[in-house]
Motif scaffolding. Structure first.
Motif, PDB file in Angstrom:
ATOM      1  N   MET A  37       0.634  -1.138  -0.127  1.00  0.00           N
ATOM      2  CA  MET A  37       0.062  -0.170   0.203  1.00  0.00           C
ATOM      3  C   MET A  37       1.118   1.273  -0.008  1.00  0.00           C
ATOM      4  O   MET A  37       0.813   2.000   0.869  1.00  0.00           O
ATOM      5  N   PRO A  38       1.727   1.397  -0.963  1.00  0.00           N
ATOM      6  CA  PRO A  38       2.619   2.517  -0.996  1.00  0.00           C
ATOM      7  C   PRO A  38       1.952   3.811  -1.271  1.00  0.00           C
ATOM      8  O   PRO A  38       2.685   5.030  -0.953  1.00  0.00           O
ATOM      9  N   ASN A  39       0.961   4.048  -1.921  1.00  0.00           N
ATOM     10  CA  ASN A  39       0.276   5.245  -2.189  1.00  0.00           C
ATOM     11  C   ASN A  39      -0.732   5.630  -1.058  1.00  0.00           C
ATOM     12  O   ASN A  39      -1.046   6.588  -1.178  1.00  0.00           O
ATOM     13  N   ARG A  40      -1.000   4.965  -0.070  1.00  0.00           N
ATOM     14  CA  ARG A  40      -1.928   5.222   1.013  1.00  0.00           C
ATOM     15  C   ARG A  40      -1.082   5.732   1.920  1.00  0.00           C
ATOM     16  O   ARG A  40      -0.002   5.183   2.548  1.00  0.00           O
ATOM     17  N   ALA A  41      -1.580   6.427   2.879  1.00  0.00           N
ATOM     18  CA  ALA A  41      -1.037   7.072   4.307  1.00  0.00           C
ATOM     19  C   ALA A  41      -1.901   7.401   5.046  1.00  0.00           C
ATOM     20  O   ALA A  41      -3.159   7.470   4.945  1.00  0.00           O
ATOM     21  N   CYS A  42      -1.643   7.230   6.533  1.00  0.00           N
ATOM     22  CA  CYS A  42      -2.462   7.318   7.589  1.00  0.00           C
ATOM     23  C   CYS A  42      -3.099   8.762   7.598  1.00  0.00           C
ATOM     24  O   CYS A  42      -2.469   9.764   7.318  1.00  0.00           O
ATOM     25  N   LEU A  43      -4.610   8.728   7.890  1.00  0.00           N
ATOM     26  CA  LEU A  43      -5.228  10.225   7.544  1.00  0.00           C
ATOM     27  C   LEU A  43      -4.902  10.918   8.846  1.00  0.00           C
ATOM     28  O   LEU A  43      -5.217  12.144   9.150  1.00  0.00           O
ATOM     29  N   VAL A  44      -4.358  10.273   9.990  1.00  0.00           N
ATOM     30  CA  VAL A  44      -4.085  11.139  11.363  1.00  0.00           C
ATOM     31  C   VAL A  44      -2.621  11.720  11.310  1.00  0.00           C
ATOM     32  O   VAL A  44      -2.157  12.595  11.621  1.00  0.00           O
ATOM     33  N   CYS A  45      -1.707  10.610  11.236  1.00  0.00           N
ATOM     34  CA  CYS A  45      -0.131  10.857  11.365  1.00  0.00           C
ATOM     35  C   CYS A  45       0.620  10.988   9.978  1.00  0.00           C
ATOM     36  O   CYS A  45       1.718  11.234  10.105  1.00  0.00           O
ATOM     37  N   GLY A  46      -0.349  10.405   8.954  1.00  0.00           N
ATOM     38  CA  GLY A  46       0.616  10.597   7.780  1.00  0.00           C
ATOM     39  C   GLY A  46       1.582   9.462   7.486  1.00  0.00           C
ATOM     40  O   GLY A  46       2.116   9.245   6.272  1.00  0.00           O
ATOM     41  N   SER A  47       1.661   8.475   8.392  1.00  0.00           N
ATOM     42  CA  SER A  47       2.523   7.217   8.180  1.00  0.00           C
ATOM     43  C   SER A  47       2.211   6.366   7.127  1.00  0.00           C
ATOM     44  O   SER A  47       0.841   6.228   6.989  1.00  0.00           O
ATOM     45  N   LYS A  48       2.930   5.678   6.285  1.00  0.00           N
ATOM     46  CA  LYS A  48       2.616   4.883   5.357  1.00  0.00           C
ATOM     47  C   LYS A  48       2.823   3.200   5.820  1.00  0.00           C
ATOM     48  O   LYS A  48       2.906   2.654   4.907  1.00  0.00           O
ATOM     49  N   HIS A  49       3.084   3.256   7.229  1.00  0.00           N
ATOM     50  CA  HIS A  49       3.220   1.881   7.491  1.00  0.00           C
ATOM     51  C   HIS A  49       1.978   1.554   8.005  1.00  0.00           C
ATOM     52  O   HIS A  49       1.442   1.598   9.028  1.00  0.00           O
ATOM     53  N   LEU A  50       1.204   0.765   7.108  1.00  0.00           N
ATOM     54  CA  LEU A  50      -0.211   0.308   7.209  1.00  0.00           C
ATOM     55  C   LEU A  50      -0.285  -1.015   6.949  1.00  0.00           C
ATOM     56  O   LEU A  50       0.852  -1.806   6.413  1.00  0.00           O
ATOM     57  N   ILE A  51      -1.274  -1.717   7.539  1.00  0.00           N
ATOM     58  CA  ILE A  51      -1.669  -3.213   7.525  1.00  0.00           C
ATOM     59  C   ILE A  51      -3.175  -3.253   7.056  1.00  0.00           C
ATOM     60  O   ILE A  51      -3.830  -2.471   7.688  1.00  0.00           O
ATOM     61  N   LYS A  52      -3.531  -4.300   6.440  1.00  0.00           N
ATOM     62  CA  LYS A  52      -5.039  -4.712   6.440  1.00  0.00           C
ATOM     63  C   LYS A  52      -5.383  -5.232   7.734  1.00  0.00           C
ATOM     64  O   LYS A  52      -4.666  -5.878   8.412  1.00  0.00           O
ATOM     65  N   ASN A  53      -6.893  -4.741   8.007  1.00  0.00           N
ATOM     66  CA  ASN A  53      -7.468  -5.098   9.264  1.00  0.00           C
ATOM     67  C   ASN A  53      -8.645  -5.364   9.120  1.00  0.00           C
ATOM     68  O   ASN A  53      -9.668  -4.734   9.284  1.00  0.00           O
ATOM     69  N   GLY A  54      -9.084  -6.426   8.120  1.00  0.00           N
ATOM     70  CA  GLY A  54     -10.500  -6.677   7.883  1.00  0.00           C
ATOM     71  C   GLY A  54     -11.177  -5.960   6.814  1.00  0.00           C
ATOM     72  O   GLY A  54     -10.643  -5.233   6.057  1.00  0.00           O
ATOM     73  N   SER A  55     -12.528  -5.907   7.066  1.00  0.00           N
ATOM     74  CA  SER A  55     -13.277  -5.336   6.121  1.00  0.00           C
ATOM     75  C   SER A  55     -14.602  -4.722   6.684  1.00  0.00           C
ATOM     76  O   SER A  55     -14.853  -5.078   7.884  1.00  0.00           O
ATOM     77  N   VAL A  56     -15.342  -3.630   5.995  1.00  0.00           N
ATOM     78  CA  VAL A  56     -16.447  -3.183   6.696  1.00  0.00           C
ATOM     79  C   VAL A  56     -17.690  -3.932   6.142  1.00  0.00           C
ATOM     80  O   VAL A  56     -17.394  -4.973   5.278  1.00  0.00           O
ATOM     81  N   HIS A  57     -19.013  -3.478   6.446  1.00  0.00           N
ATOM     82  CA  HIS A  57     -20.145  -4.294   6.222  1.00  0.00           C
ATOM     83  C   HIS A  57     -20.225  -4.319   4.778  1.00  0.00           C
ATOM     84  O   HIS A  57     -20.829  -5.360   4.280  1.00  0.00           O
ATOM     85  N   ASN A  58     -19.855  -3.352   3.852  1.00  0.00           N
ATOM     86  CA  ASN A  58     -20.012  -3.475   2.467  1.00  0.00           C
ATOM     87  C   ASN A  58     -18.788  -4.395   1.733  1.00  0.00           C
ATOM     88  O   ASN A  58     -18.614  -4.092   0.398  1.00  0.00           O
ATOM     89  N   GLY A  59     -17.950  -4.752   2.498  1.00  0.00           N
ATOM     90  CA  GLY A  59     -16.793  -5.489   2.035  1.00  0.00           C
ATOM     91  C   GLY A  59     -15.616  -4.629   1.529  1.00  0.00           C
ATOM     92  O   GLY A  59     -14.347  -5.299   1.354  1.00  0.00           O
ATOM     93  N   LYS A  60     -15.633  -3.524   1.816  1.00  0.00           N
ATOM     94  CA  LYS A  60     -14.408  -2.454   1.605  1.00  0.00           C
ATOM     95  C   LYS A  60     -13.364  -2.885   2.617  1.00  0.00           C
ATOM     96  O   LYS A  60     -13.456  -2.926   3.891  1.00  0.00           O
ATOM     97  N   PRO A  61     -12.156  -2.923   2.479  1.00  0.00           N
ATOM     98  CA  PRO A  61     -11.073  -3.240   3.331  1.00  0.00           C
ATOM     99  C   PRO A  61     -10.654  -2.250   4.258  1.00  0.00           C
ATOM    100  O   PRO A  61     -10.677  -0.886   4.026  1.00  0.00           O
ATOM    101  N   LYS A  62     -10.405  -2.519   5.274  1.00  0.00           N
ATOM    102  CA  LYS A  62      -9.941  -1.610   6.594  1.00  0.00           C
ATOM    103  C   LYS A  62      -8.442  -1.640   6.518  1.00  0.00           C
ATOM    104  O   LYS A  62      -7.824  -2.543   6.503  1.00  0.00           O
ATOM    105  N   HIS A  63      -7.929  -0.570   6.930  1.00  0.00           N
ATOM    106  CA  HIS A  63      -6.620  -0.448   6.947  1.00  0.00           C
ATOM    107  C   HIS A  63      -6.126   0.239   8.499  1.00  0.00           C
ATOM    108  O   HIS A  63      -6.913   0.952   9.026  1.00  0.00           O
ATOM    109  N   GLN A  64      -5.093  -0.118   8.957  1.00  0.00           N
ATOM    110  CA  GLN A  64      -4.695   0.310  10.429  1.00  0.00           C
ATOM    111  C   GLN A  64      -3.276   0.643  10.290  1.00  0.00           C
ATOM    112  O   GLN A  64      -2.312   0.063   9.613  1.00  0.00           O
ATOM    113  N   CYS A  65      -2.928   1.965  10.944  1.00  0.00           N
ATOM    114  CA  CYS A  65      -1.499   2.453  11.114  1.00  0.00           C
ATOM    115  C   CYS A  65      -0.903   2.036  12.366  1.00  0.00           C
ATOM    116  O   CYS A  65      -1.113   1.721  13.402  1.00  0.00           O
TER     117      CYS A  65
END
Length: 239
Positions: A1-29
């Motif tokens: 996920m090189p093009n994505r960054a945390c919306l709070v701290c801006g870090s690009k060190h993200l991992i996948k963390n499940g999905s929401v009700h509509n199937g879209k993946p969640k990310h965790q910083c």
């Protein structure tokens, strides 16, 4: 996920963390722990769905269950329910036909908020004839809370009604002696309020013993019970 960054701290060190009700993946910083969905879809809760949610709030079903039934996202449901509870009136409007024959029954129910060590007592007073709740307060189990319950009653009840309670000392110090009757359960004089306590535990998921649907915030706890009281009183008026 090189093009994505945390919306709070801006870090690009993200991992996948499940999905929401509509199937879209969640990310965790991994840096700050913030969780988010990339490119979230903004949804609007339809009027028909809101009416269904309003009815489901009066039944023994958790908010997670309501989200699954209505297929509304968890965040949207929380926002709607919080607004609904915040605008629920914290007073009871009761019309009395015969003030000379008023009788009420009072009792308190143990519950908790956030942790089982945080005891919260629900004080309730009902009209024996109509079975409607006419007084309500949430607090501790002291004289101060008993006084708040008595103050929540419409004036006509405080002036004319005979009040039946158990032998809890707080009632004796608050309810005028000439109107107060301390009785044991074996007399049957508090059967109706005891039955209502059971109804509360059966229909309000936050009050079910050993429940996982407990309140994390006191305001939501109080709002939920007020919401049920208004709904239950309305059911009695129709029946």
């Amino acid at each position: 996920m090189p093009n994505r960054a945390c919306l709070v701290c801006g870090s690009k060190h993200l991992i996948k963390n499940g999905s929401v009700h509509n199937g879209k993946p969640k990310h965790q910083c991994k840096n700050c722990g913030y969780q988010f969905v990339a490119n979230p879809t903004k949804t609007t809760v339809l009027s028909e769905t809101k009416q269904l949610i309003d009815r489901l709030l009066l039944e023994r079903i958790s908010l997670r269950g309501i989200a699954r039934v209505t297929q509304v996202s968890w965040s949207c449901l929380q926002d709607y329910v919080n607004q609904r509870l915040a605008h629920t009136p914290h007073q009871i409007g009761i019309s009395v036909k015969s003030p000379a024959r008023l009788t009420i029954e009072c009792d308190e129910v143990l519950s908790f908020v956030n942790t089982k060590k945080n005891d919260v007592y629900i004080w309730i007073a009902i009209d024996r004839d109509s079975r409607k709740s006419v007084g309500f307060f949430v607090g501790d189990r002291t004289r101060k809370s008993a006084r708040q319950l008595w103050a929540s009653l419409p004036t006509i009840y405080r002036q004319c009604a005979v009040a039946y309670t158990d032998f809890w000392q707080a009632y004796k110090t608050v309810i005028p002696h000439e109107y107060h009757r301390s009785v044991g359960k074996q007399t049957g004089q508090t059967n109706h309020i005891e039955r209502l306590n059971n109804t509360f535990r059966q229909r309000v998921s936050r009050l079910v013993r050993e429940s996982l649907s407990f309140s994390k915030k006191l305001n939501n706890h109080i709002g939920t019970i007020w919401y049920f009281i208004h709904g239950y009183n309305a059911e009695l008026a129709i029946s």
